[in-house]
Each structure stands twice: as C-alpha cells, then as structure tokens.
Design an enzyme around this catalytic site. Structure first.
Site, PDB file in Angstrom:
ATOM      1  N   ASP A 218      -8.435  -9.189   3.845  1.00  9.69           N
ATOM      2  CA  ASP A 218      -8.218  -8.050   4.743  1.00  9.69           C
ATOM      3  C   ASP A 218      -9.275  -7.971   5.823  1.00  9.69           C
ATOM      4  O   ASP A 218     -10.167  -7.117   5.767  1.00  9.69           O
ATOM      5  CB  ASP A 218      -8.205  -6.747   3.941  1.00  9.69           C
ATOM      6  CG  ASP A 218      -7.789  -5.542   4.783  1.00  9.69           C
ATOM      7  OD1 ASP A 218      -7.294  -5.725   5.903  1.00  9.69           O
ATOM      8  OD2 ASP A 218      -7.960  -4.404   4.300  1.00  9.69           O
TER       9      ASP A 218
ATOM     10  N   GLU B  34       0.816  -1.211   0.000  1.00  6.46           N
ATOM     11  CA  GLU B  34       0.000   0.000   0.000  1.00  6.46           C
ATOM     12  C   GLU B  34       0.854   1.267   0.000  1.00  6.46           C
ATOM     13  O   GLU B  34       0.581   2.233   0.705  1.00  6.46           O
ATOM     14  CB  GLU B  34      -0.970  -0.002   1.185  1.00  6.46           C
ATOM     15  CG  GLU B  34      -1.957  -1.158   1.149  1.00  6.46           C
ATOM     16  CD  GLU B  34      -2.980  -1.126   2.260  1.00  6.46           C
ATOM     17  OE1 GLU B  34      -4.134  -1.488   2.014  1.00  6.46           O
ATOM     18  OE2 GLU B  34      -2.607  -0.759   3.399  1.00  6.46           O
TER      19      GLU B  34
ATOM     20  N   GLU C  61     -13.118  -2.492  11.930  1.00  5.84           N
ATOM     21  CA  GLU C  61     -13.026  -1.738  10.679  1.00  5.84           C
ATOM     22  C   GLU C  61     -14.090  -2.169   9.676  1.00  5.84           C
ATOM     23  O   GLU C  61     -14.692  -1.342   8.999  1.00  5.84           O
ATOM     24  CB  GLU C  61     -11.638  -1.924  10.060  1.00  5.84           C
ATOM     25  CG  GLU C  61     -11.491  -1.254   8.705  1.00  5.84           C
ATOM     26  CD  GLU C  61     -10.118  -1.454   8.086  1.00  5.84           C
ATOM     27  OE1 GLU C  61      -9.927  -1.005   6.938  1.00  5.84           O
ATOM     28  OE2 GLU C  61      -9.238  -2.072   8.734  1.00  5.84           O
TER      29      GLU C  61
END
Length: 666
Positions: free
Chosen positions: A331, A258, A359
């Site tokens: 993820d 990332e 999240e």
C-alpha cells in the site's frame, strides 16, 4: 552616516519590493488565455511573446503513430512551427515551447518530435462530496459541489491549465470509496460543468462509482452483475451521463476491498463485475478501471492477496477494462518491490497507480521528491519475457500490445493557496505528469526543469536544491523504515511512528504484523519457506529475493526475517546497519535545512520561510522516528547502539504517549 542610512533604506526598499509568492502560480507563467477560448486559441495565447509561432494542424501532420496528442516543433522561414494532428497536440507543443523558454532557452534550430508513452494519463482525486479529501493534506477539495453548476471557481481553469502543461489528460473527480450520490442527476449536472471547463485543455472527466448504486440509488433489490435488471440500470445510467458529457472517460471501481461492495457479495468474480460495467460504457467508448487493491484479513500475507485473487482471471476481462494496480503489493509504502501482477497478466491491460499525495511519506509537512520512487518502479525488470520486460513496458503497450495504455496518480491537490500544502510537493504533481508523458525522463532532469520554472534559473540555486530533492525520498526511507521495513505507522493517520501498535481491528492493520520483531530477529519471511510471496516473481528475481545474500539490502526485511546479529555485506550486524541507516536519515534531514538556508538570498521571502519551517519540522520528526523505532526494536534485540551513532533524545514511554490529532487534513 548619510551613506549608511541610504544603503539601509535601499535594502529595506528592495526587500519590500521583492515579489511575494504564495505558490499559486505553480510552475507556469502568467496566463494570457481567457474563458471561452477554444483549444487552439489557448495554445496561441500560451506562446504569445515567446517566439514567432505558427500552428499547423492536420491529420497527417506527423509521420508514424504519433497519435492525436503528438507534436513536432521545428523552424521554417525564420518562424517556429508547431505541427500536430489535433488542437490538443498543438497545445502540448505550446507548453513544450513555453517550458524551453523558461528553463534554458529555445534551440536556434529545434527538431523536436514528441508523443506520449501512455494514452491515458490520469489524476485520481480522493475527494468527497462534503469537501473533505481522504489522505489529502492541502486543504479541502477543489470542487465546490454546493456552488456548482452555477458558480465556477477560477481555480478550475487554473487546474486544467496546470495539468495540460505536463500532459495529464484525465481526472477522476471523486473518492474511490464512492458514494452513490455522485450519480444522481443533480450531481451529474455539476460534473458536466467541470467537464466543460476542462475540455479545451484536453482533459476528460471520470467518476469513481459505488458497486451497490443500483440498490442504494436505483431502488433495485440487488446489484448482482449477472442480473439483467442491474445491467439495464447501469446501461441507462451510462446513457444519461453521455447525454450530458459526450466525452466522458469512464468509471473507476474499488470493489470488495476495505468494506466496499462488489461482485463477490453475490458469489461473482471481479471479471463479472468489471465486464458488466464495461458493457454499459462500451457503446460510448468509455472504459472501466477496476482496482486490484484487495486484501483479506485472514490471508497469511497481505502482500500476496492481489496476485492470488487476480492471476486466475487473466484474459477474462472485456477489452475496455483496465486493471488499476498499485505500484507495490501492499500500500504505497516509502519503499516496496514492484507489484508482481505487472508482467504476470499478459492477456489483461494493467495500469500503474502511484500515490502523489504523501500519505506514507510525511504528508505535506515533509520534503520527499517522488520521481525516484516512480522511476524505481517503472524501470524495475519483471523478466516476464526475459530481460528488459520492465514495469513500464508491461503497462505502456510495448510489451503485450494492449491499448489503450494508462497510468494514474492519486492527487495531492487541495484548496491551499499553493495547491499542495508544501511548495516542494508541487514537484510531485509535476514529475508524475512528466513521467506519464515520457517514463524515460530522469528524476534529475525533471527536478531541474521544475526548479527553473518554479523558482529560479540561477545555477547557484538550482544545483544545491536539486541535490537536496534527489536525496530526499531516500532520506525519508532511512529515518522511517530502512532495509525493507514497512507499514509501521501510527494508527489511522499514517504520519508518525508506532512500531509497537498491535491492537488493531484486524492483524494486517497493525505494525507488528509487518516487522515481526522479536528476540530471534526482525522482518517478514516471504521466501519459499515462509509465505511464498517470492514465488510470484519471475526468475531470476524469485531466486534473488529468496536468498538473503542476494536480495537487495533495501528490500532485505521485506522478504526475510533475520537474526539481529546477521552480517550484511559491509561486515556489520543487521542491528548496527539498522541503527546507522536511521541515523543517516536524521543527518540528511538536518542537511536539508543547511542547504535551504544557503539559498535564502535567491528565493522570495514568503516561500523561503514556508519551506524553512517545514524543513525544521522534518528534522525534528526524523529524530522522533529514529528514537521511537530504535528504542522499541532494542527491547527485542537487546543489543547496544553502535559506536558513532547519536544517542536517542527521547524515552520510549514518552514516545508511546504521543497522540496526534490530524483531523484537519481530512
């Protein structure tokens, strides 16, 4: 009339006198320890008033390989005896005794012997130096960097106590998207101040580091891990850290992921980068936890990337390197299969990384008890050495003999009064610690402990609320992404639904990349005739996952792209099953409200109202998810909603216009 007035006044007085509870005490009783106490003195303070306790600390206090953290609780000559090889082990024993006293009572003749399944049991904080928290939903960071080292918040010791009470023995202070500034001398003095607070509670500090620090902080021309000057810079930095913090734990590294820098920037491998750092730490006993969260925008399947990139490096890492691997291959999704790296890298220590902060599970707005998610992964069988080769066995040292063993959880803790934003999110911090200590514990047993210690020992409260907790994660999966769907969240904040999202900077940041819905069907084909990701698993899993008739239905669309009219085991079409699962999630969320309202008289008013408000929002958002996903998928399926399903209350165009501003969470 007078009697009625008196009764009303008594009720009002009782309500006023009822203890308000903001949740700041967590699951713990009042703290009797004082600043400056040593570990054994803290242990004595924790059991004061509970029982007549004597501590016996000696190297040979426990038989076998209990290690420094193990303990025994017995009774001799009418006194409770806590035996341990170290003061930290005695402290863990004191918290066990305290837990017994608060959740059912201490046995008359206790014979308890405990030692942790994992050597290193860590919280990973994604906290930034400016006080923000990436994917943090409970206010700003606990760490007041601008006040350190001179001012120490009392919450630092409260934090250490809470962690020690559930067996956590390490904390990574900063975000994996690390800034080199963390390694400056002035910030290292702040790290030292925190380490000094945590040390009596058996907690070591770790830091996430930026791989380009030699260039960005040290002024070097390169951060090439094979450059002698770079290696010397890191060795000198390690020496500097250990002079300040002699028991410093080590580094966490996110590299070539990332946009983060890493060894591949110089044509080197992950092993080259990790080993260079490991050699800087080795003289001091430190470790490197090198994250395996990598993915290439040009890959045909993001779920394959970590396996493809690391499997060829098995056996090439130094002995003080541990690969930190997310529980699933994408993820932290509400449901994923376990990451196939577990069991596949026999010559490299691997640790599981879970996400405690929600999240992808409704942030701190929604109830989602995560022990079932954690245990689902830990007890999954990899078949690496035949049946029984679970993810837990592959990571706790029992299957391959690696040491030290480790496990990590991304923290959900912030400056909110109740620490985690949602009172029930405290249970996820708690259950992670308990499972890190003993992964054989049950979700039911941990929920029971937490409820009794945190709220009430009344069975009339515990039993219904525990059932609500145990079903909550599955309810969230149902109203968000059932049958193996994944990563269809709104852009950026990952809170609400956006299955139509396709204008991402890169394909694997879009929703359509994952669900691949069209007139022909829905799902990601990862079979041997698709991306081939099923081939990363050992037999018989690869054959099970490859066959839609054998694949577990809760992972069906993770591994298969299937027609809308495909028949599942219950005889209904895939479309009907998808609709009914979304509806089941909505109904479960509504039921949570009823359960909580039924125990109103058994919990303090402050926490009751807080949770009630959160559950009300959860029920509304479940409808939002159901309607957005099904109305969008219906544009591809062209099929009617099944009989018995509640019809959508929103219009698709209306839902597409929703834009949430969740900046306050970061």
């Amino acid at each position: 009339m007078n009697r009625r007035i008196t009764a009303a006044l008594l009720l009002a007085l009782a309500a006023l006198c009822a203890r308000a509870d903001d949740g700041s005490g967590l699951w713990l009783p009042a703290d009797r320890a004082r600043d400056g106490m040593g570990t054994l003195d803290i242990a004595r303070a924790e059991v004061e008033g509970i029982a007549d306790v004597v501590f016996r600390i000696a190297a040979g206090a426990l038989p076998g390989n209990a290690g420094p953290d193990g303990y025994a609780i017995t009774r001799q000559d009418g006194r409770i005896v806590i035996s341990a090889a170290s003061p930290v082990g005695a402290l863990y024993g004191a918290y066990h005794l305290q837990r017994l006293a608060r959740t059912g009572g201490i046995p008359v003749e206790p014979d308890i012997r405990e030692s942790p399944r994992y050597d290193l049991r860590l919280l990973n904080h994604w906290d930034n130096l400016d006080g923000t928290v990436e994917r943090g939903y409970a206010g700003h960071s606990l760490w007041q960097w601008d006040e350190l080292p001179g001012t120490l918040s009392p919450r630092y010791r409260m934090y250490a106590r809470a962690n020690a009470s559930i067996g956590i023995n390490g904390t990574v202070l900063n975000n994996v998207n690390a800034t080199p500034q963390t390694l400056r001398p002035d910030y290292l003095s702040k790290v030292k101040a925190l380490a000094d607070v945590f040390r009596p509670y058996g907690i070591k500090v770790y830091l996430s580091v930026n791989f380009s620090s030699p260039v960005l902080l040290g002024g070097l021309d390169t951060s090439d891990p094979l450059d002698d000057g770079v290696a010397a810079w890191w060795a000198a930095k390690a020496d500097e850290i250990y002079r300040l913090v002699p028991d410093f734990g080590g580094f966490v590294v996110k590299a070539n992921s990332e946009g983060q820098p890493g060894p591949q920037d110089y044509g080197r491998t992950h092993a080259d980068g990790a080993n260079m750092l490991a050699r800087a730490l080795a003289p001091h006993g430190g470790i490197v936890m090198w994250r395996a969260f990598v993915y290439d925008p040009d890959s045909d399947d993001r779920a394959k990337q970590a396996y493809d990139e690391f499997i060829g490096l098995d056996g090439l890492f130094d002995g003080n390197v541990i690969l930190q691997v997310k529980n699933g291959p994408v993820d932290f999704q509400p449901r994923e299969p376990f990451n196939p790296l577990f069991g596949a890298m026999e010559r490299t220590p691997l640790m599981v990384e879970f996400q405690i902060t929600q999240e992808y599970l409704g942030h701190s707005e929604q109830l989602a008890y995560l022990a079932p998610l954690f245990t689902e992964c830990l007890r999954s069988d990899t078949y690496a050495r035949g049946r029984g080769s679970t993810v837990a066995a592959a990571t706790d040292g029992t299957l391959f003999g690696h040491s030290p063993s480790a496990i990590a959880g991304v923290a959900n803790i912030g400056l909110d009064d109740n620490w985690t934003g949602h009172h029930f999110a405290q249970a996820n911090w708690y259950c992670f610690g308990r499972l890190a200590w003993d992964h054989t514990l049950t979700s039911d047993g941990i929920a029971d402990e937490w409820l009794r210690a945190t709220f009430s020992d009344d069975d009339g409260f515990v039993e219904p609320v525990k059932r609500m907790m145990l079903s909550s994660r599955e309810a969230v999966v149902d109203y968000m992404m059932p049958l193996g769907l994944h990563h269809i969240f709104a852009e950026g904040h990952h809170y609400g639904p956006e299955p139509w999202y396709e204008r991402a900077v890169r394909p694997d940041w879009s929703s359509v990349y994952y669900h691949r819905a069209g007139s022909a069907g829905i799902g990601f084909d990862r079979t041997s005739s698709g991306s081939g990701a099923t081939g990363h698993y050992f037999s018989p899993l690869r054959e099970i996952y490859d066959d839609p008739s054998l694949c577990p239905e809760n992972l069906l669309l993770w591994f298969h792209h299937l027609p809308w009219d495909y028949r599942l085991a219950n005889g209904l079409t895939l479309w009907d099953n998808l609709c009914l699962r979304y509806q089941a999630g909505v109904e479960a969320a509504r039921e949570f409200q009823k359960v909580w309202d039924s125990v109103e008289d058994k919990v303090d008013r402050q926490r009751f109202l807080h949770v009630q408000e959160r559950l009300r929002r959860q029920a509304r958002d479940a409808v939002w998810w159901r309607d957005a996903c099904l109305l969008y998928f219906q544009t591809h399926s062209g099929m009617p909603f099944p009989p018995g399903m509640e019809r959508p209350v929103y219009d698709l165009d209306e839902l597409k216009r929703i834009r949430l501003d969740l900046k306050h969470h970061n």
